[in-house]
Structures are given as structure tokens and as C-alpha cells.
Enzyme design. Structure first.
Site, short mmCIF file in Angstrom:
data_model
loop_
_atom_site.label_atom_id
_atom_site.label_comp_id
_atom_site.label_asym_id
_atom_site.label_seq_id
_atom_site.Cartn_x
_atom_site.Cartn_y
_atom_site.Cartn_z
CG HIS A 127 10.35 -9.00 -0.22
ND1 HIS A 127 10.76 -9.93 -0.58
CD2 HIS A 127 9.86 -9.18 0.74
CE1 HIS A 127 11.18 -9.76 1.31
NE2 HIS A 127 10.94 -9.31 1.53
CG HIS A 128 3.66 -8.51 -5.49
ND1 HIS A 128 3.23 -9.17 -3.74
CD2 HIS A 128 2.34 -8.40 -5.39
CE1 HIS A 128 1.77 -9.67 -3.47
NE2 HIS A 128 1.40 -8.53 -4.70
CE LYS B 235 -0.41 -2.61 7.75
NZ LYS B 235 -0.52 -3.48 8.99
CG ASP C 197 -7.41 -3.86 -6.95
OD1 ASP C 197 -6.12 -4.48 -7.32
OD2 ASP C 197 -8.66 -4.08 -6.86
CE LYS D 286 -0.74 -13.15 11.03
NZ LYS D 286 -1.95 -11.84 10.28
CB SER E 7 -4.52 -2.22 8.07
OG SER E 7 -4.12 -2.47 9.53
#
Length: 476
Positions: free
Chosen positions: A70-71, A76, A105, A112, A368
Site C-alpha cells: 500500500h505504499h 494493481k 515509475d 494479484k 494498464s
């Protein structure tokens, strides 16, 4: 575990491979051990069981969604449908997503998902039922949303499943103006972006092409600069392998062998990829392709003479039992974890250049990201500037013609006047991302005296995550 026709089972956990690579990189990072353990750990693991009526029976479906880091938010990562899905696999793939996003970046944390089913044996209607129920379970626990967690296609899924996810999300969460951004890999008609299907394979092409432009690196393995004439072997003709093969073929490389589950085909003078795909569609196998030699054991294709080997299928296909037979000078990891740590060390001693998976197959998540941005901005790429660019180019051409007193041909005008379409902008962004990522890894490797690109890629990823944590004030 990886088991192939006529080969032995290789006792190497995919999860352990990632752990070992992380630990190697951690030696180059002067930071407290506990903070490294936080980066390595999966933050949230959601294991679920839900009932779905299939025919006259009620089946209990096992499924997962893992948020590794969660940084940065949203998280994703793709969703795969496979009977082999398990928690360790999904946790490992989520971790890889974290590192991939950091390297290129892309401002996401890794995630997942997976559903333990065989999509080949289930009807379309029942797959839809399972997909929609899975999505509702994710919504129930706040594991999906444009700013929370954004799934994408993976093994066994595609545009169809992503459209069902979007439809279910928008139905349960009406009024969310950014609902389109809850999932990527959608059809173009539902907010998808042009260029997404070939993105991972094209990213593989850009990454290897950039290495082949480096004179120093090419001299180290005894090859000339450039892709033209390079002999390439590709294992796997799925979405990634097919598109990679096509782009390399168009660039003048020689595809000498292609390998699939049922075996491989070889022609030292090269294979026409489009003709192989045509043959595959007609016969459901690449074997017996005209002018090519059949290789019954697909793993043996990895051991053939070539300049570049691209494993684009399964993990752990290069291991201690076959690594000494590998003759490639460059290995591009299009698949996740195709080389075991033991094999990795042997290849490094042999001087083989390995372009690591956590960089090389990041093309999919990069595009994405572009789709996610498109959905949040509510405008397709190129719509605002395309006509303006064409008008400006037309005026510039008029000035050139008047100054030089010479007319430019109609064909040349068409090329110069053309404004950028969405796919042009997407591919340009992907190319820039892959080139930039390559040089960051290469420069770090040289400046820190790291022996290989894999360790340098992990160091780069970990440093970026640490930087993000420090800016957020989470780390003391």
C-alpha cells in the site's frame, strides 16, 4: 513446481525464488532490516469461498485477492483463472507487481487475484456467474475501486471478464463517475485503450532492442550491435510470446525456433511468425509446420543454438538440470520467474546477460496505467491535440514549400501531416517507459558494481518503495 513433457519435476518454489532475489538486493541497501521485511511482506490477503449454481449443482468456488503493498494506491494486478491457483502463487505474483510498478515509475502498489477454476471446462454463462460473484465479494470487502484496487486480465482471463467486472461494479456502486477506472484491459467500447493486447510483448521487444543497442554489452557476449540478423528462440506463443515474436520478426531478427506445450519447431533460416500462427489456427498445433523440423520435447528447444532466448510461458523452465545446455548469449524473461536461482548463478558465471522479468514484462501494467488515466480523465488520447497537430504541421509544410520553392509529394505530406492517434501515443509512452527503465537499471548496476541486471532491478525497485514510504511519513 514445473513439470513438462519428458522432463523431471523441478523442486523450486516460485515464491522462494523471489525471496532469494529480494535478499540478494537487500545487501546493497543500507536500511534497517525490519523496514525491508515490511516491504517484502504482503499487506492484505483475502481468501474467499462462495457458492455458485452450476447446472443443477451448487459449487463452492475458491478465490483470492492479495494486496502486497500500500505504499502507493490504488493497488494493481491481474486476475487469473486456473485450477492451479493457490495462495502462495497469488502472493508471489502480487509482490512482483509491486516491484514492476516501482521500476517503471507506475504509481501503483502491487496486487494479484485468482479464481481456482478451469475455464476450458466451464461454459461462458457459468464463467460470467463466477466472475460477477467474485466481483461482488471484492466490493463487499472494499478490495476493488478506482482508488483502491484495480484488477486487469491475466492467465485465463481477457476483455470479456473485465467487462463483466466493470458492469458488476457500476451496478453495485451507481453514481461513481470514475467507475470505468475500476478495472483495466476492457474492450475499447467500454473505456479500454488501444495497444493494450500487445503491450507486454511490445515491452519485451523494446527492452531487448535497447540492450542490443549497447555496444559495450554486445561486445561482452560477442555480438554485433542491433537486432537485425540476431537468432531468436521464443518459448510460448500466448499473447506475450506471439506479439514479441511478431515485433522481432518485423525488426529483422531471425526467429529460428518456437516452442509450445505439444513440442517445438525449428528452422535455422528462420520462421515466418504469421504463417506459423495461421498453421496453428488451422491444425491446433505448431508441429508439422512446412519447412520446419519438429522437436517433440519442448524443453529441448531452449538448448538450441541462438543469440537470444525468450521464455514467455512458465516459471522455472531453466534449472540446474538443463542450464549447462543453454547456448543463448542473452535471455529475456518475458515470463515470470523462468530461471531458478541455481540456474541464474550458473548463467551469470558463463557471462550470459539476463534481462529480468520484473522489468522486461512490465509493458502490460504500463499500458494498464495509461488506460486508468484515460478513464479518470474521461477523454481518449489524441482527441484534443490530434487535429491541432495536423493543422500546425500543414502550416509548417506551407512555409517550407514557399521558402524552398519546391512542392512536397502527396505521399510525404500524408506522413508528415498525420496527427498522433491513441495507439501512437500509447506505444510512444510505452517505448519511453521501457527505455528509461532499462537505463536506470543499467546505470545502477554499473555505479553500484552489482554483478547482474536482476539484482540491480530489485535494488532500484526497493529504493523507490523506500522513498515513497519516507515521503508518506509511514517509516519512522
Amino acid at each position: 513446481m514445473y513439470k513438462n513433457k519428458q522432463s523431471k519435476t523441478i523442486p523450486c518454489s516460485f515464491f522462494n525464488c523471489i525471496e532469494k532475489n529480494f535478499d540478494k538486493a537487500a545487501r546493497f541497501i543500507p536500511i534497517e532490516k525490519g523496514l525491508l521485511e515490511q516491504i517484502k511482506a504482503c499487506n492484505s490477503v483475502y481468501r474467499m469461498h462462495f457458492p455458485v449454481k452450476i447446472g443443477k449443482e451448487i459449487k463452492v468456488i475458491e478465490a483470492y485477492r492479495v494486496q502486497h503493498s500500500h505504499h502507493k494506491l490504488p493497488c494493481k494486478g491481474g486476475i487469473r483463472y486456473s485450477i492451479k491457483v493457490n495462495q502462495d502463487e497469488i502472493m508471489t505474483l502480487a509482490a512482483l507487481m509491486t516491484y514492476k510498478c516501482a521500476i517503471v515509475d507506475v504509481p501503483f502498489g502491487g496486487a494479484k487475484g485468482g479464481i481456482k477454476i478451469d475455464p476450458q471446462t466451464i461454459s461462458k454463462d457459468n464463467i460470467e456467474k463466477i466472475t460477477r460473484r467474485y466481483t461482488s465479494e471484492l466490493i463487499r470487502k472494499n478490495f476493488i475501486g478506482p482508488g483502491i484496487d484495480v484488477p486487469a486480465p491475466d492467465y485465463g482471463t481477457g476483455e470479456r471478464e473485465m467487462s463483466w467486472i466493470f458492469d458488476t461494479f457500476s451496478s453495485i456502486c451507481p453514481g461513481d463517475v470514475n467507475a470505468l477506472a475500476c478495472v483495466t484491459g476492457k474492450p475499447i467500447s467500454q473505456g479500454g485503450v488501444r495497444g493494450r493486447k500487445e503491450a507486454t510483448g511490445l515491452g519485451v521487444f523494446y527492452g531487448i532492442r535497447e540492450l542490443c543497442r549497447m555496444k559495450e554489452d554486445m561486445l561482452s557476449v560477442g555480438l554485433d550491435v542491433g537486432l537485425v540478423g540476431k537468432k531468436i528462440i521464443i518459448q510460448g506463443l500466448g499473447n506475450v510470446g506471439y506479439h514479441a515474436a511478431t515485433f522481432f520478426h518485423e525488426a529483422g531478427a531471425i526467429i529460428v525456433a518456437l516452442a509450445e506445450r505439444e513440442g517445438a519447431i525449428y528452422n535455422k533460416n528462420g520462421l515466418d511468425v504469421s504463417q506459423v500462427i495461421f498453421h496453428l489456427k488451422n491444425t491446433r498445433s505448431i508441429l508439422n509446420f512446412p519447412g520446419a523440423k519438429n522437436i517433440d520435447n519442448t524443453e529441448k528447444a531452449l538448448e538450441l543454438e541462438c543469440d537470444i532466448l525468450i521464455p514467455a510461458a512458465l516459471e522455472n523452465v531453466i534449472h540446474k538440470n538443463n542450464v549447462n545446455q543453454i547456448k543463448a548469449k542473452i535471455i529475456g524473461e518475458a515470463a515470470n520467474g523462468p530461471i531458478t536461482p541455481e540456474a541464474d548463478e550458473i548463467l551469470e558465471k558463463k557471462g550470459v546477460i539476463i534481462i529480468p522479468d520484473i522489468y522486461l514484462n512490465a509493458g502490460g501494467v504500463t499500458v494498464s496505467y495509461f488506460e486508468w488515466l484515460k478513464n479518470l480523465s474521461h477523454v481518449r488520447y489524441g482527441r484534443i491535440e490530434k487535429r491541432f497537430s495536423e493543422n500546425m504541421n500543414a502550416e509548417l509544410l506551407q512555409v517550407i514549400e514557399n521558402t524552398c520553392r519546391k512542392k512536397i509529394s502527396i505521399e510525404e505530406k500524408k506522413i508528415i501531416l498525420k496527427g498522433a492517434r491513441e495507439i501512437d501515443l500509447v506505444r510512444s509512452g510505452l517505448e519511453d517507459t521501457m527505455i528509461s527503465g532499462f537505463h536506470k537499471i543499467r546505470d545502477l548496476k554499473k555505479s553500484s558494481k552489482i554483478k547482474n541486471m536482476r539484482t540491480a532491478a530489485f535494488v532500484l525497485a526497493i529504493n523507490k518503495i523506500i522513498e515513497s514510504y519516507e515521503k508518506s511519513g509511514i517509516f519512522p
